[in-house]
Write an enzyme that holds these catalytic residues in place. Structure first.
Site, mmCIF file in Angstrom:
data_model
loop_
_atom_site.group_PDB
_atom_site.id
_atom_site.type_symbol
_atom_site.label_atom_id
_atom_site.label_comp_id
_atom_site.label_asym_id
_atom_site.label_seq_id
_atom_site.Cartn_x
_atom_site.Cartn_y
_atom_site.Cartn_z
ATOM 1 N N ASN A 9 0.875 -1.176 0.000
ATOM 2 C CA ASN A 9 0.000 0.000 0.000
ATOM 3 C C ASN A 9 0.910 1.223 0.000
ATOM 4 O OD1 ASN A 9 -1.793 2.045 0.432
ATOM 5 N ND2 ASN A 9 -2.745 1.151 2.251
ATOM 6 N N LYS A 16 3.344 0.816 3.033
ATOM 7 C CA LYS A 16 2.961 -0.215 3.999
ATOM 8 C C LYS A 16 3.012 -1.570 3.309
ATOM 9 C CE LYS A 16 -0.231 2.773 6.435
ATOM 10 N NZ LYS A 16 -1.563 3.297 6.310
ATOM 11 N N ARG A 93 -2.663 -1.945 -3.400
ATOM 12 C CA ARG A 93 -3.868 -1.153 -3.185
ATOM 13 C C ARG A 93 -3.801 0.053 -4.121
ATOM 14 N NH1 ARG A 93 -5.953 2.070 2.151
ATOM 15 N NH2 ARG A 93 -7.974 2.552 1.254
ATOM 16 N N ARG A 243 -13.331 15.108 7.927
ATOM 17 C CA ARG A 243 -14.163 15.443 6.751
ATOM 18 C C ARG A 243 -15.602 15.678 7.185
ATOM 19 N NH1 ARG A 243 -12.486 10.116 3.670
ATOM 20 N NH2 ARG A 243 -10.312 10.209 4.328
ATOM 21 N N MET A 287 -11.598 9.363 17.701
ATOM 22 C CA MET A 287 -12.792 8.957 18.445
ATOM 23 C C MET A 287 -12.487 8.674 19.915
ATOM 24 S SD MET A 287 -15.863 8.816 18.061
ATOM 25 C CE MET A 287 -17.209 8.176 17.172
ATOM 26 N N GLY A 334 -11.647 1.029 12.552
ATOM 27 C CA GLY A 334 -11.152 1.367 13.900
ATOM 28 C C GLY A 334 -12.258 1.690 14.884
HETATM 29 P P1 ADP Z 1 -8.251 4.765 8.994
HETATM 30 O O1 ADP Z 1 -9.487 5.247 8.320
HETATM 31 O O2 ADP Z 1 -7.168 5.808 9.073
HETATM 32 O O3 ADP Z 1 -7.777 3.398 8.545
HETATM 33 P P2 ADP Z 1 -8.932 3.372 11.442
HETATM 34 O O4 ADP Z 1 -9.808 2.361 10.824
HETATM 35 O O5 ADP Z 1 -7.632 2.934 12.029
HETATM 36 O O6 ADP Z 1 -8.686 4.623 10.516
HETATM 37 O O7 ADP Z 1 -9.784 4.075 12.611
HETATM 38 C C1 ADP Z 1 -9.296 5.126 13.371
HETATM 39 C C2 ADP Z 1 -10.387 5.542 14.348
HETATM 40 O O8 ADP Z 1 -10.702 4.431 15.191
HETATM 41 C C3 ADP Z 1 -9.989 6.690 15.254
HETATM 42 O O9 ADP Z 1 -11.061 7.603 15.384
HETATM 43 C C4 ADP Z 1 -9.750 5.995 16.575
HETATM 44 O O10 ADP Z 1 -9.995 6.829 17.671
HETATM 45 C C5 ADP Z 1 -10.744 4.872 16.522
HETATM 46 N N1 ADP Z 1 -10.351 3.824 17.463
HETATM 47 C C6 ADP Z 1 -9.306 2.978 17.377
HETATM 48 N N2 ADP Z 1 -9.214 2.210 18.486
HETATM 49 C C7 ADP Z 1 -10.225 2.588 19.299
HETATM 50 C C8 ADP Z 1 -10.667 2.191 20.592
HETATM 51 N N3 ADP Z 1 -10.058 1.233 21.271
HETATM 52 N N4 ADP Z 1 -11.768 2.800 21.088
HETATM 53 C C9 ADP Z 1 -12.390 3.777 20.412
HETATM 54 N N5 ADP Z 1 -12.016 4.191 19.208
HETATM 55 C C10 ADP Z 1 -10.961 3.621 18.652
#
Ligand code: ADP
Length: 400
Positions: A9, A16, A93, A243, A287, A334
């Site tokens: 990626n 990555k 990707r 966004r 988050m 996430g």
């Molecule tokens: P990306 O779109 O960059 O791939 P991710 O899928 O890694 O993002 O998601 C990132 C989001 O997930 C962030 O808002 C982060 O706060 C949230 N997140 C990750 N782990 C936790 C957790 N344990 N509890 C709450 N939110 C989480």
């Protein structure tokens, strides 16, 4: 026979990677080279089950970064393969396939030329994606490369979902339509959810919620995408980390006039300075931080959470209608996998669909597959961790 698949990626300043053994779909090693192009490029690397290591590498460009990755994969002390001859195929990707690529594709020179023509669809990401493919073609010329597009899985959308209510010339002349993103993740989730439901993919109706820094929700009917919340670009739809998602389009030209902003400045405002970050001031709109502050009574964070849940529930409800009733609502990404508060904000708004949240289960499930609604919920809500890299490896295995 394809055994080992390297997944790449390639982003603007990072590369990555993950190496899979497709016998048993085992991840062998993963990592990334970050700060490509700077004098302090760094390789983060770990073997399956092992500790992460950091090492300085020379990576003036993506080709050099790839060489550093290949070197560590075969190194006697930290590697996982004896020689590069063991890499049977490479999956990449790629952000955008436009209408040219409705599926993943094995890359040869004519295909690469077609991908290069799509740069205007993703001027920030596509050059780096293409750079990664070219580096692999140069450094490992005998190994087949497969491009897996973020948009491809959404190509089944009918025109009534994919077209904007604009004059047709904008579509015909410039390709302006809804494409959707996160397709690799939604595809993985559809396959995994079908398995979880013990139904063939072709018979599942789902609402799949990929909620991360970028978030999108898809309506899946008979295993195929009927609609998705992102659009021409990943800016549309949900309230995301930075966004804004959906706004009245007139907001854009109103702000432009009021503050004298040009198109590039507006692009930055709506993509990088809005969403959860814009509403709360929390950097990146993470988050975890927003939930923590909301719990302590921060009003802006509470509002942001409610906005996030309200918008997402609106899409879930609408998409449930469009697919004719979903067999399941799936959370991934996430936030979808880890944030009990984020999921609750959505599920608590779905009672009209007969959704009943299981608070205990919802508080417990983090990063694993599991039901977060009660047994008598009319539609089961389930968390399924996504695995985009494995999906890319599967596509590569299928085509190479
Ligand atoms: P990306 O779109 O960059 O791939 P991710 O899928 O890694 O993002 O998601 C990132 C989001 O997930 C962030 O808002 C982060 O706060 C949230 N997140 C990750 N782990 C936790 C957790 N344990 N509890 C709450 N939110 C989480």
């Amino acid at each position: 026979m394809i055994n080992k698949v390297l997944v790449v990626n390639s982003g603007s300043s990072s590369l990555k990677f993950m190496l899979f053994d497709m016998k048993g779909e085992k991840m062998l090693a993963k990592g990334l080279v970050e700060r490509i192009g700077s004098p302090n490029a760094n390789l983060v690397y770990s073997r399956a089950g092992g500790a992460k290591s950091n090492s300085a590498v020379s990576a003036p460009d993506h080709a050099a970064a790839l060489k550093a990755v290949l070197a560590v994969l075969v190194s006697p002390d930290r590697g996982v393969i004896a020689s590069l001859g063991e890499v049977d195929a490479i999956g990449h990707r790629v952000l955008h396939g436009a209408e040219v690529f409705k599926d993943s594709v094995k890359v040869d020179k004519p295909v690469l030329a077609k991908i290069k023509k799509l740069v205007p669809y993703g001027p920030l990401h596509m050059p780096a994606n293409i750079g990664g493919i070219e580096a692999c073609m140069r450094i490992l010329p005998k190994v087949p490369n497969v491009a897996v597009f973020d948009t491809a899985f959404h190509q089944t959308m009918p025109p009534c979902a994919a077209q904007y209510a604009l004059q047709p010339k904008y579509y015909k002349k410039y390709g302006i339509r809804k494409y959707g993103f996160h397709g690799t993740s939604h595809k993985y989730i559809v396959q995994a959810a079908a398995k979880w439901l013990r139904k063939p993919v072709s018979r599942v109706n789902l609402v799949t919620c990929h909620l991360g820094n970028g978030s999108s929700i898809s309506a899946v009917k008979g295993g195929k995408v009927l609609d998705t919340s992102m659009g021409l670009t990943p800016l549309a739809g949900l309230v995301m980390g930075t966004r804004c998602g959906d706004v009245d389009p007139a907001v854009v030209f109103s702000i432009a006039k009021l503050e004298g902003l040009d198109a590039d400045r507006l692009d930055r405002l709506l993509n990088k300075e809005s969403g959860l970050q814009g509403v709360t001031g929390v950097a990146g709109g993470d988050m975890r931080d927003i939930c923590a502050r909301a719990a302590k009574g921060d009003e802006a964070c509470r509002l942001a959470l409610e906005m996030f849940g309200h918008r997402a529930a609106f899409y879930v409800g609408g998409y449930n209608t469009l697919v004719g009733g979903a067999d399941a609502i799936v959370f991934t990404g996430g936030i979808g996998e880890n944030s009990s508060d984020g999921r609750e904000q959505i599920m608590k708004r779905l009672s009209a669909l007969g959704v009943k949240i299981d608070k205990k289960a919802n508080a417990k499930i983090h990063g694993e597959t599991g039901l977060v609604s009660t047994r008598d919920s009319k539609i089961p809500c389930v968390v399924i961790p996504t695995n985009e890299e494995l999906m890319i490896a599967r596509e590569t295995f299928r085509l190479a």
